[in-house]
Write a protein that holds these residues in place. Structure first.
Motif, PDB file in Angstrom:
ATOM      1  N   THR A 112      -4.998   6.906  -4.552  1.00  0.00           N
ATOM      2  CA  THR A 112      -4.418   5.569  -4.395  1.00  0.00           C
ATOM      3  C   THR A 112      -4.601   5.069  -2.971  1.00  0.00           C
ATOM      4  OG1 THR A 112      -2.781   5.986  -6.122  1.00  0.00           O
ATOM      5  CG2 THR A 112      -2.299   4.213  -4.576  1.00  0.00           C
ATOM      6  N   ALA A 132       0.802  -1.230   0.000  1.00  0.00           N
ATOM      7  CA  ALA A 132       0.000   0.000   0.000  1.00  0.00           C
ATOM      8  C   ALA A 132       0.831   1.275   0.000  1.00  0.00           C
ATOM      9  CB  ALA A 132      -0.935  -0.001   1.213  1.00  0.00           C
ATOM     10  N   THR A 148     -17.194   4.773   2.860  1.00  0.00           N
ATOM     11  CA  THR A 148     -17.091   4.049   1.597  1.00  0.00           C
ATOM     12  C   THR A 148     -16.079   4.727   0.685  1.00  0.00           C
ATOM     13  OG1 THR A 148     -18.809   5.376   0.530  1.00  0.00           O
ATOM     14  CG2 THR A 148     -19.532   3.445   1.795  1.00  0.00           C
ATOM     15  N   ARG A 149     -15.807   4.102  -0.446  1.00  0.00           N
ATOM     16  CA  ARG A 149     -14.909   4.703  -1.435  1.00  0.00           C
ATOM     17  C   ARG A 149     -15.483   6.013  -1.923  1.00  0.00           C
ATOM     18  NH1 ARG A 149     -11.705   6.958  -3.886  1.00  0.00           N
ATOM     19  NH2 ARG A 149     -10.085   6.189  -5.292  1.00  0.00           N
ATOM     20  N   ASP A 177      -8.145   3.962  -2.413  1.00  0.00           N
ATOM     21  CA  ASP A 177      -8.395   2.642  -3.001  1.00  0.00           C
ATOM     22  C   ASP A 177      -8.074   1.536  -1.998  1.00  0.00           C
ATOM     23  OD1 ASP A 177      -9.235   3.590  -5.468  1.00  0.00           O
ATOM     24  OD2 ASP A 177      -7.239   3.465  -6.372  1.00  0.00           O
ATOM     25  N   PHE A 178      -6.931   1.657  -1.328  1.00  0.00           N
ATOM     26  CA  PHE A 178      -6.522   0.639  -0.369  1.00  0.00           C
ATOM     27  C   PHE A 178      -7.373   0.685   0.894  1.00  0.00           C
ATOM     28  CE2 PHE A 178      -2.663   0.705  -2.964  1.00  0.00           C
ATOM     29  CZ  PHE A 178      -2.416  -0.651  -3.089  1.00  0.00           C
ATOM     30  N   TYR A 179      -7.660   1.878   1.385  1.00  0.00           N
ATOM     31  CA  TYR A 179      -8.382   2.004   2.641  1.00  0.00           C
ATOM     32  C   TYR A 179      -9.792   1.423   2.563  1.00  0.00           C
ATOM     33  CZ  TYR A 179      -4.734   5.427   3.835  1.00  0.00           C
ATOM     34  OH  TYR A 179      -3.544   6.072   4.076  1.00  0.00           O
ATOM     35  N   ASP A 223     -10.852  -0.892   0.262  1.00  0.00           N
ATOM     36  CA  ASP A 223     -10.900  -2.161  -0.461  1.00  0.00           C
ATOM     37  C   ASP A 223     -11.602  -3.215   0.405  1.00  0.00           C
ATOM     38  OD1 ASP A 223     -10.481  -4.533  -1.825  1.00  0.00           O
ATOM     39  OD2 ASP A 223      -8.349  -4.168  -2.206  1.00  0.00           O
ATOM     40  N   PRO A 224     -12.730  -3.764  -0.052  1.00  0.00           N
ATOM     41  CA  PRO A 224     -13.443  -4.756   0.768  1.00  0.00           C
ATOM     42  C   PRO A 224     -12.682  -6.060   0.961  1.00  0.00           C
ATOM     43  CG  PRO A 224     -14.415  -4.616  -1.433  1.00  0.00           C
ATOM     44  CD  PRO A 224     -13.415  -3.506  -1.334  1.00  0.00           C
ATOM     45  N   ALA A 225     -11.624  -6.270   0.187  1.00  0.00           N
ATOM     46  CA  ALA A 225     -10.855  -7.517   0.298  1.00  0.00           C
ATOM     47  C   ALA A 225      -9.853  -7.489   1.446  1.00  0.00           C
ATOM     48  CB  ALA A 225     -10.127  -7.798  -1.018  1.00  0.00           C
ATOM     49  N   THR A 226      -9.652  -6.320   2.056  1.00  0.00           N
ATOM     50  CA  THR A 226      -8.683  -6.181   3.146  1.00  0.00           C
ATOM     51  C   THR A 226      -9.313  -5.396   4.290  1.00  0.00           C
ATOM     52  OG1 THR A 226      -7.768  -4.169   2.139  1.00  0.00           O
ATOM     53  CG2 THR A 226      -6.676  -6.264   1.603  1.00  0.00           C
TER      54      THR A 226
END
Length: 200
Positions: A93, A69, A178-179, A96-98, A100-103
């Motif tokens: 950028t 990240a 949310t994003r 995007d990481f903060y 991200d539902p995958a993390t």
């Protein structure tokens, strides 16, 4: 000579990633050895044999997180031709990481500050957090030297402001932003660019 002893029966990189996710989710103090053995799928003696201690495992986890990240955000900051686009890219950028539902939500380095950690690790994390502010300031000074920003630009204040925005987005994401919410924060932050830079 070959490596002595029985070889590890696990993928070190894979279990380190699982440790990173555990620390990212619960923080340093909030992550117990039981949490780590469950997440990593290996017993505590194997963790100590491979990584030395919980603190060393945490430090390696943070370095892994930074490669995933932190480096992309710094690359976005460096690669854009103009400083405004560079800072906007860094914030986007990070968002995007903060979100991200995958993390786990938010920034591992920022969120780790909410838990009690020994002074050496606190200093280590603080240095990492200051590093992004130093990188922003260096990028803005470059913009001044290239004529992209006026010499009257408040470089240090701008760097502190956008660092605060980035770190604040991490907390917002952790609390459920949310994003789309983070995009709105980025947009509001960039609207302060011209006054801070002394443009117009």
């Amino acid at each position: 000579m070959g490596e002595r002893g029985r070889p590890r029966g696990f993928d070190r990189d894979a279990v380190l990633r699982q440790a990173m996710l555990a620390f990212w989710s619960k923080g340093y103090e909030g992550t117990s050895m039981t949490d780590l053995t469950s997440a990593m799928g290996i017993a505590s003696p194997s963790i100590y044999a491979c990584f030395g201690s919980k603190e060393q495992l945490f430090r390696e986890s943070v370095r892994l997180y930074d490669s995933i990240a932190g480096i992309p955000a710094r690359r976005a900051l460096q690669d854009a031709a103009e400083a405004r686009a560079a800072v906007h890219g860094m914030l986007s950028t990070s968002a995007d990481f903060y979100a991200d539902p995958a993390t786990p939500p938010g920034c591992m380095v920022v969120m780790a500050a909410r838990t009690a950690i020994g002074p050496d690790v606190q200093v280590y994390l603080a240095d990492l957090r200051r590093g992004i502010q130093d990188a922003i300031a260096a990028r803005l000074r470059r913009a001044v030297s290239e004529g992209d920003l006026p010499g009257t630009a408040t470089v240090e204040a701008m760097a502190a402001f956008y660092t605060t925005i980035q770190q604040g987005m991490s907390i917002q994401a952790h609390d459920g932003a949310t994003r789309t919410d983070l995009d709105a924060i980025v947009g509001a932050a960039m609207s302060a660019w011209d006054p801070l830079a002394g443009i117009g």
